[in-house]
Design a protein around this motif. Structure first.
Motif, PDB file in Angstrom:
ATOM      1  N   GLY A 168      -8.146   2.674 -63.497  1.00 43.28           N
ATOM      2  CA  GLY A 168      -7.015   2.597 -64.424  1.00 43.28           C
ATOM      3  C   GLY A 168      -7.124   1.416 -65.367  1.00 43.28           C
ATOM      4  N   ARG A 191      -9.596   2.276 -68.169  1.00 40.26           N
ATOM      5  CA  ARG A 191      -8.989   3.281 -69.033  1.00 40.26           C
ATOM      6  C   ARG A 191      -7.990   2.621 -69.972  1.00 40.26           C
ATOM      7  NH1 ARG A 191      -4.257   5.345 -71.006  1.00 40.26           N
ATOM      8  NH2 ARG A 191      -4.418   7.526 -71.455  1.00 40.26           N
ATOM      9  N   SER A 192      -7.191   1.681 -69.450  1.00 45.18           N
ATOM     10  CA  SER A 192      -6.220   0.969 -70.288  1.00 45.18           C
ATOM     11  C   SER A 192      -6.907   0.082 -71.319  1.00 45.18           C
ATOM     12  CB  SER A 192      -5.296   0.116 -69.424  1.00 45.18           C
ATOM     13  OG  SER A 192      -4.454   0.932 -68.664  1.00 45.18           O
ATOM     14  N   ASN A 224      -8.141   2.336 -74.016  1.00 45.32           N
ATOM     15  CA  ASN A 224      -6.976   2.777 -74.798  1.00 45.32           C
ATOM     16  C   ASN A 224      -6.500   1.667 -75.737  1.00 45.32           C
ATOM     17  OD1 ASN A 224      -4.841   4.614 -75.505  1.00 45.32           O
ATOM     18  ND2 ASN A 224      -3.481   3.330 -74.309  1.00 45.32           N
ATOM     19  N   ASN A 225      -6.480   0.421 -75.263  1.00 46.66           N
ATOM     20  CA  ASN A 225      -6.086  -0.703 -76.111  1.00 46.66           C
ATOM     21  C   ASN A 225      -7.049  -0.870 -77.282  1.00 46.66           C
ATOM     22  OD1 ASN A 225      -3.854  -1.286 -74.584  1.00 46.66           O
ATOM     23  ND2 ASN A 225      -4.829  -2.927 -73.438  1.00 46.66           N
ATOM     24  N   LEU A 243      -3.043   7.240 -63.985  1.00 43.36           N
ATOM     25  CA  LEU A 243      -3.193   6.826 -65.371  1.00 43.36           C
ATOM     26  C   LEU A 243      -4.648   6.979 -65.810  1.00 43.36           C
ATOM     27  CD1 LEU A 243      -1.960   5.510 -67.886  1.00 43.36           C
ATOM     28  CD2 LEU A 243      -2.552   3.318 -66.913  1.00 43.36           C
ATOM     29  N   SER A 294      -6.165   6.703 -59.306  1.00 38.63           N
ATOM     30  CA  SER A 294      -5.274   6.361 -60.401  1.00 38.63           C
ATOM     31  C   SER A 294      -4.843   7.594 -61.177  1.00 38.63           C
ATOM     32  CB  SER A 294      -5.979   5.393 -61.351  1.00 38.63           C
ATOM     33  OG  SER A 294      -5.213   5.202 -62.496  1.00 38.63           O
ATOM     34  N   ILE A 308      -7.470   9.895 -73.395  1.00 39.94           N
ATOM     35  CA  ILE A 308      -7.049   8.994 -74.467  1.00 39.94           C
ATOM     36  C   ILE A 308      -7.173   9.749 -75.786  1.00 39.94           C
ATOM     37  CG2 ILE A 308      -7.528   6.827 -75.641  1.00 39.94           C
ATOM     38  CD1 ILE A 308      -8.895   5.934 -72.990  1.00 39.94           C
TER      39      ILE A 308
END
Length: 180
Positions: A66, A69-70, A73-74, A4, A2, A9
């Motif tokens: 990914g 990680r998202s 980040n959220n 992303l 990934s 972050i």
């Protein structure tokens, strides 16, 4: 792997991160969120950045890299800025009101529809027809808005119902008159 997932972050000012073996706790002005990640993913905090690392030998599938990680980040964005969804009620007599921890909706049924508001969400009603849902957790905000919308989704002939503010409802033509 990934691309992303490799991106660091950034941590805004006022956000603190605590990392344990299988979880990360993010604390900020809007609240505290905790995210657990599986074996094979590790998190490292350096200065004002969070790095998510992936161990290929752990047997975890690459798309999870990914994804987590998202999700982290959220959590960072949620505790610093928060998330918001806006719903609009379109129809004659449609209105909403917040009564305690319950959202009371009049949607053209013979009875009022009531939806319990989760503890970490703030729901406000403006002009009796505009509902704003805000909170730190993106999933909870989106699910609550989807539950309210599901009570009376917009119909395709007149467009009446509950819809997101930025949603476009494609209207169908009604029955055409019979020509003689």
């Amino acid at each position: 792997m990934s691309r992303l997932g490799k991106a660091p972050i950034p941590l805004p000012k006022g956000v603190e991160v605590k990392v344990s073996k299988e979880a990360i706790e993010v604390k900020g002005p809007k609240g505290t969120l905790k995210h657990e990640f599986p074996l094979g993913i590790s998190v490292k905090v350096e200065e004002d950045q969070v790095h998510v690392l992936f161990d290929e030998k752990a047997g975890l599938e690459k798309p999870h890299y990914g994804l987590h990680r998202s999700l982290i980040n959220n959590a960072v964005v949620g505790v610093s800025a928060g998330f918001e969804k806006q719903l609009s009620l379109i129809g004659v007599g449609y209105r909403a009101a917040v009564k305690g921890n319950v959202l009371d909706l009049q949607l053209g049924f013979s009875h009022p529809s009531q939806v319990a508001i989760p503890a970490d969400l703030q729901v406000t009603v403006e002009k009796n027809t505009l509902i704003k849902v805000t909170g730190p957790n993106k999933q909870v905000v989106g699910q609550f808005a989807a539950n309210v919308r599901a009570l009376r989704p917009p119909e395709p002939y007149k467009g009446k119902g509950v819809r997101y503010v930025d949603e476009y409802v494609r209207k169908k033509a009604g029955k055409s008159a019979k020509g003689s």
